[in-house]
Design a protein around this motif. Structure first.
Motif, PDB file in Angstrom:
ATOM      1  N   ALA A  87      26.376 -33.080  -4.990  1.00 40.51           N
ATOM      2  CA  ALA A  87      26.792 -33.491  -6.336  1.00 40.51           C
ATOM      3  C   ALA A  87      28.294 -33.354  -6.526  1.00 40.51           C
ATOM      4  O   ALA A  87      28.921 -34.188  -7.201  1.00 40.51           O
ATOM      5  CB  ALA A  87      26.046 -32.657  -7.379  1.00 40.51           C
ATOM      6  N   TYR A  88      28.881 -32.321  -5.947  1.00 40.34           N
ATOM      7  CA  TYR A  88      30.330 -32.137  -6.110  1.00 40.34           C
ATOM      8  C   TYR A  88      31.103 -33.206  -5.353  1.00 40.34           C
ATOM      9  O   TYR A  88      32.090 -33.756  -5.870  1.00 40.34           O
ATOM     10  CB  TYR A  88      30.738 -30.738  -5.655  1.00 40.34           C
ATOM     11  N   CYS A  89      30.680 -33.532  -4.156  1.00 44.07           N
ATOM     12  CA  CYS A  89      31.344 -34.606  -3.412  1.00 44.07           C
ATOM     13  C   CYS A  89      31.215 -35.936  -4.138  1.00 44.07           C
ATOM     14  O   CYS A  89      32.187 -36.698  -4.250  1.00 44.07           O
ATOM     15  CB  CYS A  89      30.757 -34.716  -2.008  1.00 44.07           C
ATOM     16  N   ARG A  90      30.040 -36.213  -4.647  1.00 43.26           N
ATOM     17  CA  ARG A  90      29.818 -37.502  -5.310  1.00 43.26           C
ATOM     18  C   ARG A  90      30.591 -37.620  -6.616  1.00 43.26           C
ATOM     19  O   ARG A  90      30.887 -38.726  -7.061  1.00 43.26           O
ATOM     20  CB  ARG A  90      28.320 -37.714  -5.573  1.00 43.26           C
ATOM     21  N   SER A  91      30.944 -36.484  -7.222  1.00 41.56           N
ATOM     22  CA  SER A  91      31.666 -36.522  -8.493  1.00 41.56           C
ATOM     23  C   SER A  91      33.168 -36.349  -8.316  1.00 41.56           C
ATOM     24  O   SER A  91      33.900 -36.163  -9.293  1.00 41.56           O
ATOM     25  CB  SER A  91      31.127 -35.438  -9.434  1.00 41.56           C
ATOM     26  N   GLY A  92      33.640 -36.413  -7.062  1.00 43.12           N
ATOM     27  CA  GLY A  92      35.073 -36.335  -6.817  1.00 43.12           C
ATOM     28  C   GLY A  92      35.618 -34.946  -6.629  1.00 43.12           C
ATOM     29  O   GLY A  92      36.835 -34.742  -6.672  1.00 43.12           O
ATOM     30  N   HIS A  93      34.728 -33.971  -6.393  1.00 43.32           N
ATOM     31  CA  HIS A  93      35.157 -32.583  -6.225  1.00 43.32           C
ATOM     32  C   HIS A  93      34.768 -32.059  -4.836  1.00 43.32           C
ATOM     33  O   HIS A  93      34.202 -30.977  -4.694  1.00 43.32           O
ATOM     34  CB  HIS A  93      34.533 -31.701  -7.304  1.00 43.32           C
ATOM     35  N   CYS A 149      32.744 -28.530  -2.223  1.00 43.44           N
ATOM     36  CA  CYS A 149      31.471 -29.016  -1.672  1.00 43.44           C
ATOM     37  C   CYS A 149      30.472 -27.876  -1.464  1.00 43.44           C
ATOM     38  O   CYS A 149      30.834 -26.784  -1.010  1.00 43.44           O
ATOM     39  CB  CYS A 149      31.761 -29.716  -0.340  1.00 43.44           C
ATOM     40  N   SER A 166      39.296 -37.295  -2.977  1.00 40.98           N
ATOM     41  CA  SER A 166      39.588 -38.451  -3.835  1.00 40.98           C
ATOM     42  C   SER A 166      41.031 -38.468  -4.318  1.00 40.98           C
ATOM     43  O   SER A 166      41.505 -39.499  -4.815  1.00 40.98           O
ATOM     44  CB  SER A 166      38.639 -38.460  -5.039  1.00 40.98           C
TER      45      SER A 166
END
Length: 351
Positions: free
Chosen positions: A98-104, A108, A301
């Protein structure tokens, strides 16, 4: 291949001949072109960060500030090609949580730390997991030396200044610690039009901070009231203050250097003396409505913006490099870090 490995905490690295890494399906193998020697490597060498679950298993090849050329890729790699020049965030990420997918991706859930979780850049070759996500292609004008400088300290400072610190033109920024992260923060903030006060115990490092754009400096002697000095220079306190060291005194000084509604950004991880715990002036934080934020690395990102600024010449991380060394000199540099004798960035460029 040759690699410099930690085989015993605090003891000289051993230069060993190891098998060249081979890629798994999602991996890439890089020929290392440049690898910075970072204070985080020193912490790994000293066996620190057990309190974070981050004490490295030995033997380990350190090195997380690297630039390299892709020489092999796994069967499932699609976007990274042999011959690409790349850098790699030290916080290698999975790309799917979820963190990777939200730009964070810098936080990770499945993070691996290059040179800490697995072997890194103090070697002729390094294997990078989840290569399509973690290998970041370099623009043509970004040299391997600049890319190695970006690898940890400069990109960490970029995130701390621009995102977590939200530093704006005309504001006052205080930077506590004029090492690699601190000098990077000075350059980045000055380029953005901020007024920067650099704080350090070493006059030579403060001179470097001046070269990177600091408008004022404060030498932190035993008798210096650092917060008072910063507040005097800034006429009331810094809008933003960054601690780049992770030492109890500098953290406190950073918080106390702020004006009301100011923002403290914690970048430096602590060492064995603090072991992750420090006291904060909580009543000052409350009555002055201060904000305390952490800052870890730089999200994947955010790399396009950072690299575009370097490519255009608006930021110049290579100017922080004060020394290049051969692989077998890495122990010497780490030893100098034990009493803060290094200045700027040191990069291995001969393997």
């Amino acid at each position: 291949m040759k690699a410099a490995q930690i085989v015993e905490y605090g003891q000289p690295l051993q230069i060993r001949s190891l098998a060249e890494p081979t890629p798994g399906p999602d991996d890439a193998v890089l020929r290392v072109l440049a690898s910075g020697i970072c204070r985080s490597d020193w912490h790994a060498w000293m066996g620190d960060w057990g309190w974070l679950g981050g004490r490295v298993e030995l033997p380990r090849t350190p090195g997380h500030e690297l630039a390299g050329e892709v020489v092999a890729v796994g069967s499932a790699v699609r976007n990274v090609r042999i011959g690409d020049k790349v850098t790699v965030p030290f916080h290698e990420a999975c790309g799917t949580c979820a963190y990777c997918r939200s730009g964070h991706a810098n936080i990770c859930d499945n993070m691996q730390a290059l040179g800490l979780s697995h072997d890194g850049g103090y070697a002729e070759y390094a294997k990078i997991p989840t290569a399509d996500f973690n290998c970041i292609r370099l623009p043509e004008n970004v040299t391997p030396l600049a890319a190695s400088a970006i690898g940890c300290r400069f990109m960490t400072a970029f995130h701390a200044v621009t995102q977590q610190g939200q530093v704006r033109a005309g504001q006052w920024l205080a930077v506590h610690g004029a090492g690699g992260v601190g000098l990077s923060a000075v350059q980045i903030a000055a380029a953005a039009g901020a007024n920067v006060v650099a704080v350090d115990i070493d006059p030579a490092k403060l001179a470097l901070a001046k070269q990177q754009g600091a408008s004022h400096t404060v030498q932190a002697t035993e008798t210096t009231d650092v917060p008072a000095a910063v507040k005097d220079i800034t006429q009331g306190g810094a809008h933003v203050s960054i601690d780049a060291l992770g030492i109890r005194t500098t953290i406190s000084n950073s918080v106390r250097s702020l004006r009301k509604t100011g923002r403290h950004v914690q970048v430096g991880l602590t060492g064995a003396e603090e072991a992750g715990e420090v006291g904060l002036p909580i009543d000052v934080i409350t009555t002055s409505e201060l904000t305390i934020v952490g800052s870890h690395g730089n999200p994947h990102s955010n790399y396009p913006l950072l690299l575009s600024l370097v490519d255009a010449g608006r930021l110049a991380p290579e100017t922080l490099v004060q020394r290049t060394v051969a692989l077998d000199q890495a122990t010497e540099v780490l030893s100098e870090m034990s009493d803060f004798r290094t200045a700027g960035l040191t990069v291995i460029d001969r393997f």
